[in-house]
Design a protein around this motif. Structure first.
Motif, mmCIF file in Angstrom:
data_model
loop_
_atom_site.group_PDB
_atom_site.id
_atom_site.type_symbol
_atom_site.label_atom_id
_atom_site.label_comp_id
_atom_site.label_asym_id
_atom_site.label_seq_id
_atom_site.Cartn_x
_atom_site.Cartn_y
_atom_site.Cartn_z
ATOM 1 N N THR A 31 0.652 -1.051 -0.009
ATOM 2 C CA THR A 31 -0.028 0.019 0.188
ATOM 3 C C THR A 31 0.938 1.246 0.131
ATOM 4 O O THR A 31 2.036 1.057 0.307
ATOM 5 C CB THR A 31 -0.956 0.107 1.185
ATOM 6 O OG1 THR A 31 -0.171 0.274 2.435
ATOM 7 C CG2 THR A 31 -1.951 -1.029 1.374
ATOM 8 N N ALA A 32 0.351 2.425 -0.345
ATOM 9 C CA ALA A 32 0.873 3.586 -0.389
ATOM 10 C C ALA A 32 0.054 4.716 0.116
ATOM 11 O O ALA A 32 -1.059 4.509 -0.265
ATOM 12 C CB ALA A 32 1.644 3.829 -1.751
ATOM 13 N N PRO A 33 0.607 5.749 0.567
ATOM 14 C CA PRO A 33 -0.473 6.927 0.965
ATOM 15 C C PRO A 33 -0.714 7.661 -0.539
ATOM 16 O O PRO A 33 -0.384 7.354 -1.634
ATOM 17 C CB PRO A 33 0.502 7.950 1.685
ATOM 18 C CG PRO A 33 1.802 7.364 1.821
ATOM 19 C CD PRO A 33 1.927 6.389 0.727
ATOM 20 N N LYS A 34 -1.759 8.506 -0.362
ATOM 21 C CA LYS A 34 -2.324 9.202 -1.494
ATOM 22 C C LYS A 34 -1.653 10.375 -1.877
ATOM 23 O O LYS A 34 -1.317 11.119 -0.885
ATOM 24 C CB LYS A 34 -3.961 9.579 -1.390
ATOM 25 C CG LYS A 34 -4.953 8.568 -1.483
ATOM 26 C CD LYS A 34 -6.121 9.017 -0.698
ATOM 27 C CE LYS A 34 -6.946 9.818 -1.628
ATOM 28 N NZ LYS A 34 -8.400 9.686 -1.114
ATOM 29 N N ARG A 35 -1.043 10.542 -3.169
ATOM 30 C CA ARG A 35 -0.499 11.790 -3.227
ATOM 31 C C ARG A 35 -0.787 12.073 -4.727
ATOM 32 O O ARG A 35 -0.988 11.369 -5.499
ATOM 33 C CB ARG A 35 1.107 11.505 -3.264
ATOM 34 C CG ARG A 35 1.542 11.009 -2.041
ATOM 35 C CD ARG A 35 3.035 11.254 -1.795
ATOM 36 N NE ARG A 35 3.502 10.600 -0.510
ATOM 37 C CZ ARG A 35 3.785 11.364 0.647
ATOM 38 N NH1 ARG A 35 2.996 12.746 0.782
ATOM 39 N NH2 ARG A 35 4.278 10.872 1.590
ATOM 40 N N SER A 36 -0.481 13.599 -5.119
ATOM 41 C CA SER A 36 -1.028 13.908 -6.302
ATOM 42 C C SER A 36 -0.141 13.681 -7.452
ATOM 43 O O SER A 36 -0.108 13.838 -8.507
ATOM 44 C CB SER A 36 -1.503 15.395 -6.333
ATOM 45 O OG SER A 36 -0.279 16.047 -5.722
ATOM 46 N N THR A 37 1.341 13.204 -6.790
ATOM 47 C CA THR A 37 2.240 13.170 -7.891
ATOM 48 C C THR A 37 2.604 11.620 -8.110
ATOM 49 O O THR A 37 2.180 10.803 -7.389
ATOM 50 C CB THR A 37 3.701 13.479 -7.539
ATOM 51 O OG1 THR A 37 4.019 13.191 -6.120
ATOM 52 C CG2 THR A 37 4.059 15.102 -7.575
ATOM 53 N N ASN A 38 2.954 11.038 -9.078
ATOM 54 C CA ASN A 38 3.137 9.753 -9.404
ATOM 55 C C ASN A 38 4.519 9.248 -8.777
ATOM 56 O O ASN A 38 5.605 10.183 -8.590
ATOM 57 C CB ASN A 38 3.287 9.472 -11.063
ATOM 58 C CG ASN A 38 1.942 9.776 -11.761
ATOM 59 O OD1 ASN A 38 1.815 10.587 -12.432
ATOM 60 N ND2 ASN A 38 0.955 8.926 -11.417
ATOM 61 N N GLN A 39 4.272 8.089 -8.462
ATOM 62 C CA GLN A 39 5.451 7.681 -7.823
ATOM 63 C C GLN A 39 6.175 6.182 -8.330
ATOM 64 O O GLN A 39 5.185 5.438 -8.635
ATOM 65 C CB GLN A 39 5.495 7.468 -6.318
ATOM 66 C CG GLN A 39 5.299 8.654 -5.275
ATOM 67 C CD GLN A 39 5.044 8.306 -3.967
ATOM 68 O OE1 GLN A 39 4.050 8.217 -3.645
ATOM 69 N NE2 GLN A 39 6.164 8.282 -3.006
ATOM 70 N N LEU A 40 7.351 6.185 -8.537
ATOM 71 C CA LEU A 40 7.901 5.073 -9.295
ATOM 72 C C LEU A 40 8.153 3.745 -8.212
ATOM 73 O O LEU A 40 8.607 4.133 -7.123
ATOM 74 C CB LEU A 40 9.141 5.325 -10.123
ATOM 75 C CG LEU A 40 10.001 4.243 -10.696
ATOM 76 C CD1 LEU A 40 8.941 3.582 -11.782
ATOM 77 C CD2 LEU A 40 11.072 4.750 -11.440
ATOM 78 N N HIS A 41 7.543 2.630 -8.383
ATOM 79 C CA HIS A 41 8.148 1.278 -7.793
ATOM 80 C C HIS A 41 8.577 0.285 -8.876
ATOM 81 O O HIS A 41 7.836 -0.015 -9.556
ATOM 82 C CB HIS A 41 6.897 0.921 -7.139
ATOM 83 C CG HIS A 41 6.917 -0.319 -6.376
ATOM 84 N ND1 HIS A 41 6.326 -1.457 -6.838
ATOM 85 C CD2 HIS A 41 7.773 -0.810 -5.230
ATOM 86 C CE1 HIS A 41 6.924 -2.491 -6.117
ATOM 87 N NE2 HIS A 41 7.480 -2.037 -5.098
ATOM 88 N N ALA A 42 9.764 0.163 -8.781
ATOM 89 C CA ALA A 42 10.388 -0.874 -9.706
ATOM 90 C C ALA A 42 11.303 -1.759 -8.927
ATOM 91 O O ALA A 42 12.438 -1.822 -8.605
ATOM 92 C CB ALA A 42 11.664 -0.170 -10.669
ATOM 93 N N ALA A 43 10.431 -2.902 -8.494
ATOM 94 C CA ALA A 43 10.966 -3.925 -7.712
ATOM 95 C C ALA A 43 11.473 -5.006 -8.680
ATOM 96 O O ALA A 43 11.250 -5.293 -9.884
ATOM 97 C CB ALA A 43 9.842 -4.503 -6.830
ATOM 98 N N VAL A 44 12.061 -5.825 -8.142
ATOM 99 C CA VAL A 44 12.750 -7.019 -8.686
ATOM 100 C C VAL A 44 12.310 -8.286 -7.622
ATOM 101 O O VAL A 44 12.728 -8.338 -6.542
ATOM 102 C CB VAL A 44 14.010 -7.265 -9.043
ATOM 103 C CG1 VAL A 44 14.434 -8.608 -9.668
ATOM 104 C CG2 VAL A 44 14.399 -6.059 -10.448
ATOM 105 N N VAL A 45 11.851 -9.209 -8.126
ATOM 106 C CA VAL A 45 11.688 -10.710 -7.421
ATOM 107 C C VAL A 45 12.223 -11.701 -8.189
ATOM 108 O O VAL A 45 12.088 -11.931 -9.261
ATOM 109 C CB VAL A 45 10.034 -10.876 -7.119
ATOM 110 C CG1 VAL A 45 10.124 -12.304 -6.331
ATOM 111 C CG2 VAL A 45 9.502 -9.683 -6.438
ATOM 112 N N GLU A 46 13.180 -12.536 -7.536
ATOM 113 C CA GLU A 46 13.737 -13.821 -8.192
ATOM 114 C C GLU A 46 13.567 -14.876 -7.269
ATOM 115 O O GLU A 46 13.670 -14.958 -6.041
ATOM 116 C CB GLU A 46 15.451 -13.508 -8.225
ATOM 117 C CG GLU A 46 15.755 -12.531 -9.108
ATOM 118 C CD GLU A 46 17.339 -12.458 -9.044
ATOM 119 O OE1 GLU A 46 17.909 -12.775 -9.785
ATOM 120 O OE2 GLU A 46 17.860 -11.754 -8.007
ATOM 121 N N LEU A 47 12.763 -15.953 -7.898
ATOM 122 C CA LEU A 47 12.763 -17.371 -7.182
ATOM 123 C C LEU A 47 13.675 -18.191 -8.038
ATOM 124 O O LEU A 47 13.846 -18.373 -8.936
ATOM 125 C CB LEU A 47 11.343 -17.587 -7.252
ATOM 126 C CG LEU A 47 10.138 -16.731 -7.256
ATOM 127 C CD1 LEU A 47 8.805 -17.141 -7.419
ATOM 128 C CD2 LEU A 47 10.385 -16.066 -5.725
#
Lengths: 256, 477
Positions: free
Chosen positions: B237-253
């Motif tokens: 989850t994330a707060p409401k903000r009027s700007t866009n925020q980048l989330h660039a995750a990596v998951v390795e299994l």
């Protein structure tokens, strides 16, 4: 219990109901008959509050309240039940889940506690017998992949669970074989009480051999053109609809 | 007509609050210095810094991908801050030392970190603005030899394991966002389940973005050794903000011979408001490598984010390995999703299943993009793909982009697809039985997603179902 006064309604700009007046008292069974396209199903849908139909005039009072002012779910919570002519499929939702949700909503509206899944199953096993259905069907998706007869029986099962004050059966006999017809009629009769009422909408008389009406009304061109007792249904079966239409001064057209 | 459907899809985002926590945030901008600074803040060994720098240099040569079926204004990579940590988070001995405001944040989110209050049978690692703030049930897990900790901790305590597997499934050069992540990732979760061990509880990571103007770049590495079993869930989850925020995750299994990994995601990042202002850009690379006789199963419920770009994939490397992908993706208002999977059949008798359920409401655009690739040596590979779309209202879109590449004649592939529209008649039917329009839509949509929900652990299936209802609120129109 139900008082319809000079009700008019249209769908997509075409007027279908042209001033219907009808009074239904507790303990009564009314049959609404009539040729195809006479407005029978429209009346059923309007009473249940289908959004595609627009009420253009008249009033409907149900247990002293303005029925037309209520949302469809509020009507249901007040005890109005419509057995659909074409029951809708809800894939992926089990009958048990759906029925319990509906049952609990109606209980909540009455200020009663919700029923947990185990108690609900007990209640169901009793109701299932009424329509001669197997418990396995509780785990099937609502109406999905049901045969025509199963769908109609499922409607009556819902009626048995929700225990409505006013049940409207819309062409419940269509597409039923003799055995299914008997089961459905038996269910409806078993649910009859002095405190509830049933409106049976049908094209044919044969259902009325099993569910005996107190009053029979003939609907044509969006109006009730004749009312009578159960013998009227037999007369219609024997003589067809043309004579009633002629009596009412309606052109009979070219019926097959 | 259909005001019902409309009224349903627009409920307020209830996780949109901001927590007032002092944070150590690096000034916006990206350079080798910033990469080195992040590495230094985390007191990392030289090899990891070198790896980050290689990734950074590679990233400089790469272009942001524009093939997904989504549109957004250019991202200012120099305007984003690449590191934010709650102050004084350093070496926590116990959860008692965690900032009480942080604990309150997680309680508000319904994720109690306090071990006494823990849901029995679930271990949680909580990531707050890229930094792990606490892992619960650690001691219990260690008894079984299971390592479950923050990535940073793993780098220090289990450097050999991390070095061996980091980048082994998603190399730093894999794609633009994976390269960026490799350069600047700040924390994440690490899990290792030893040979033959069945992890005794569900493992869960909870991601929370709090700071403004900050990107979140976490990295998850999960290794199931031979014959091991682990079920893992992540929530966001994330707060409401009027700007866009980048989330660039990596998951390795990594599923070694005979291992099973079940990875479930319930993604509920802030999606932006109904006009599409704000929201998270969720550009994530998730991939698993399945060795001989192993199984990797991805289940995702994607309800949040302004834009979702992710394709949890499986490389079916070993013979007799199995890959699964079960997905529910919901878009409402102005949300866009381009999501799906890749199943790469390398080994013999490999088997993959794809079940994708896309729901589009409001003005949302939902694309399924999936690739099934059978390589020349993958004798008797099998794939079954089912791809269903449901439309709610008239202003949304559903798109399907299936790619199939078969280089071995013995392969068997099946593909089924359907598109349906949630009908006024279905809603009316349920309302006639006493249910509200909201309950009706929620019930119809849950039914549509049932095949996917049943893959989720029980308590999360209920949560996912509720989340779906919330996302679609106000959508009935």
């Amino acid at each position: 219990m139900l008082k319809i006064d000079n009700l008019t309604a249209s769908v997509g700009g075409t007027q279908i109901l042209n001033g219907i007046s009808l009074t239904v008292n507790a303990g009564e069974v009314h049959a609404i008959m009539g040729p195809n396209g006479s407005g029978k199903s429209t009346l059923a849908q309007v009473l249940a509050g289908h959004p595609a139909y627009e009420v253009t005039g008249g009033t409907v009072t149900f247990q002293g309240a303005d029925l037309l002012d209520m949302d469809p779910e509020v009507r249901a919570q007040h005890g109005v039940f419509l057995a659909f002519q074409y029951p809708i499929e809800i894939p992926g939702v089990t009958n048990a889940y759906f029925l319990r949700a509906a049952y609990n909503e109606i209980r909540k509206a009455k200020g009663l506690d919700e029923v947990d899944p185990m108690d609900f199953l007990d209640l169901m096993s009793d109701r299932l017998k009424l329509v001669e259905m197997d418990e396995a069907m509780l785990q099937r998706s609502v109406n999905a992949g049901f045969s025509g007869g199963e769908k109609k029986r499922n409607e009556i099962l819902q009626m048995a669970v929700l225990d409505p004050t006013l049940a409207i059966l819309d062409e419940t006999d269509s597409g039923l074989d003799i055995d299914a017809l008997r089961i459905v009629a038996h269910g409806v009769n078993a649910l009859k009480k002095p405190t509830n009422a049933t409106i049976v909408v049908t094209h044919y008389q044969r259902l009325l051999n099993h569910i005996v009406p107190d009053h029979v009304h003939v609907l044509a061109a969006g109006r009730i053109i004749k009312s009578g007792g159960k013998e009227l249904a037999l007369e219609l079966e024997a003589r067809g609809y043309d004579w009633v239409l002629e009596e009412a001064g309606l052109a009979t057209g070219a019926h097959a | 007509m259909s005001t019902d459907i409309e009224a349903l899809v627009n409920r307020e985002y209830q996780y949109g609050f901001v927590s007032d926590i002092a944070a150590d945030t690096v000034a916006p901008g990206l350079s080798e210095d910033v990469v080195a600074l992040i590495s230094r803040k985390k007191d990392e060994p030289q090899w990891l810094l070198d790896w980050r720098l290689k990734a950074y240099r590679r990233w400089l040569t790469m272009k942001e991908p524009h093939w997904p079926n989504v549109t957004y204004p250019p991202i200012d990579y120099q305007g984003t801050s690449y590191y934010s940590a709650p102050k004084s988070v350093k070496p926590l001995q116990s959860l008692d030392e965690v900032d009480p405001e942080l604990l309150r944040t997680y309680e508000k989110l319904g994720i109690p970190l306090n071990e006494q209050k823990m849901l029995s049978g679930v271990a949680v690692d909580a990531i707050f603005d890229s930094v792990s703030v606490g892992t619960t049930m650690k001691t219990e897990l260690r008894k079984h030899g299971v390592i479950f900790c923050s990535f940073t901790e793993a780098v220090h305590e289990f450097p050999d394991l991390v070095q061996k597997y980091l980048g082994s499934v998603v190399p730093y050069s894999d794609n633009f966002f994976a390269a960026l992540n490799s350069a600047v990732f700040s924390d994440g979760s690490f899990c290792y389940v030893p040979k033959g061990v069945r992890c005794p509880m569900e493992l869960s990571t909870y991601f929370r973005i709090n700071a403004a103007e900050t990107g979140q770049f976490e990295r998850t590495l999960l290794v199931a050794d031979e014959g091991a079993y682990v079920s893992y869930l992540e929530g966001c989850t994330a707060p409401k903000r009027s700007t866009n925020q980048l989330h660039a995750a990596v998951v390795e299994l990594v599923a070694l011979d005979g291992a099973t990994i079940k990875y479930s995601t319930v993604q509920n990042w802030y999606a932006g408001d109904k006009d599409g202002v704000g929201g998270i850009y969720n550009f994530v690379t998730k991939r698993g490598k399945a060795m001989k006789g192993s199984k990797i199963s991805w289940t995702q419920v994607e309800t949040g984010s302004a834009i979702t770009w992710k394709y949890p994939s499986v490389i079916l490397q070993g013979d007799d390995s199995t890959g699964e992908f079960y997905s529910v993706a919901v878009v409402n208002n102005r949300q866009q999703a381009d999501t799906g999977t890749k199943m790469i059949h390398v080994g013999r008798n490999t088997k993959s299943t794809i079940v994708s359920k896309g729901i589009s409401a409001g003005r949302g655009q939902n694309s399924y993009r999936g690739k099934v690739h059978v390589l020349p040596k993958a004798e008797h590979a099998r794939n079954y793909t089912q791809c269903d779309s449901m439309l709610v209202g008239n202003a949304c879109g559903a798109h399907t982009f299936p790619y199939i590449e078969v280089e071995n004649k013995t392969a068997t592939l099946e593909h089924e697809a359907s598109t349906s529209k949630i009908g006024e008649d279905q809603i009316f039917y349920l309302k006639q039985r006493g249910l509200s329009a909201e309950q009706a839509v929620s019930m119809i949509v849950s039914g549509f997603c049932r095949e996917v929900f049943k893959e989720l652990p029980m308590e999360f299936a209920l949560e996912a179902q509720q989340l779906l209802g919330i996302t679609l609120e106000g959508s009935v129109g």
